[in-house]
Design an enzyme around this catalytic site. Structure first.
Site, PDB file in Angstrom:
ATOM      1  N   ASP A 104       0.867  -1.181   0.000  1.00  0.00           N
ATOM      2  CA  ASP A 104       0.000   0.000   0.000  1.00  0.00           C
ATOM      3  C   ASP A 104       0.908   1.238   0.000  1.00  0.00           C
ATOM      4  OD1 ASP A 104      -1.957   1.926   0.901  1.00  0.00           O
ATOM      5  OD2 ASP A 104      -3.155   0.309   1.716  1.00  0.00           O
ATOM      6  N   LYS A 132      -1.381  -1.758  -4.548  1.00  0.00           N
ATOM      7  CA  LYS A 132      -2.279  -0.604  -4.597  1.00  0.00           C
ATOM      8  C   LYS A 132      -1.424   0.639  -4.875  1.00  0.00           C
ATOM      9  CE  LYS A 132      -6.073  -0.385  -1.536  1.00  0.00           C
ATOM     10  NZ  LYS A 132      -6.685   0.070  -0.255  1.00  0.00           N
ATOM     11  N   ASP A 160      -7.813  -7.304   6.710  1.00  0.00           N
ATOM     12  CA  ASP A 160      -8.763  -6.981   7.776  1.00  0.00           C
ATOM     13  C   ASP A 160      -9.199  -5.517   7.785  1.00  0.00           C
ATOM     14  OD1 ASP A 160      -6.222  -5.869   8.671  1.00  0.00           O
ATOM     15  OD2 ASP A 160      -7.137  -5.683  10.645  1.00  0.00           O
ATOM     16  N   ARG A 166     -10.828 -11.318   8.196  1.00  0.00           N
ATOM     17  CA  ARG A 166      -9.683 -12.011   7.613  1.00  0.00           C
ATOM     18  C   ARG A 166     -10.048 -13.398   7.087  1.00  0.00           C
ATOM     19  NH1 ARG A 166      -4.883  -9.127   9.042  1.00  0.00           N
ATOM     20  NH2 ARG A 166      -4.888  -8.225  11.126  1.00  0.00           N
TER      21      ARG A 166
END
Ligand code: PRP
Length: 182
Positions: A104, A132, A160, A166
């Site tokens: 991320d 991402k 999560d 999850r």
């Protein structure tokens, strides 16, 4: 579908197909290695992907785990990933394959790369389930990504929100009202 999700973006079958392709790529890369590579699961997010991935591989591998946390129950990275549990095995002179669920901001991957390279690994390869790129803060990327995704809040298959979702076998977009109600 879980009631907190807006939609499912990846089904079990779609995930499996990409995991199989990633395992083939890894077999191609490590199949003729003299010593088994050390596969590291970055817990907790990568656990489902990790277990499925190594079981799809033909190459003998060794496994280890490290728990790293930077989000807690926030949706923004703290920027300082915390090592909650370190590896059991030394990585010196090993071919290391780091398995991540998602890259991320890139802070976690940067921290892991610096740590593992600093401990003298022979090579360092990263396989991620999701990339991402829209959220990247550090110029870093995995060597192999299964999926590139938009900037949506996804959960399931290890990912999560506040430690929930999850164990969903699929990946879906979380309803905005769930993470904006706090
Ligand atoms: C998540 C995820 C990655 C990391 C990626 O972990 O599992 O390890 O964040 O984000 P980054 O590129 O912005 O660093 P988290 O810290 O939420 O812990 P978890 O794996 O236990 O969910």
């Amino acid at each position: 579908m879980n009631k907190d999700l807006e939609s499912i973006v990846l089904t079990k079958e779609q995930i499996k197909e990409k995991v199989t392709a990633a395992a083939k790529w890894l077999d191609g890369k490590y199949g003729s290695c003299e010593n088994p590579p050390l596969f590291i699961s970055v817990l907790k997010g990568s656990v489902m992907f990790f277990c499925d991935l190594v079981r799809e591989m033909q190459t003998p591998v060794q496994i280890d785990f490290m728990t790293v946390s930077s989000y807690g129950s926030n949706s923004e990275s703290s920027g300082m990933p915390k090592i909650v549990m370190d590896l059991a095995a030394p990585v010196k002179d090993r071919d290391v394959v780091l398995v991540e669920d998602i890259v991320d901001s890139g802070y976690t991957l940067q921290r892991m790369r610096d740590l593992i390279s600093g401990r003298g690994a022979k090579s360092f390869t990263v396989v991620a389930l999701f990339d991402k790129p829209a959220r990247r803060k550090v110029d870093i990327k995995a060597d192999y990504n299964c999926f590139e995704i938009e900037d949506e809040f996804i959960v399931g298959y290890g990912l999560d929100y506040a430690q929930q979702y999850r164990n969903l076998p699929y990946v879906g977009i979380l309803k905005r009202e769930i993470y904006e109600k706090k």
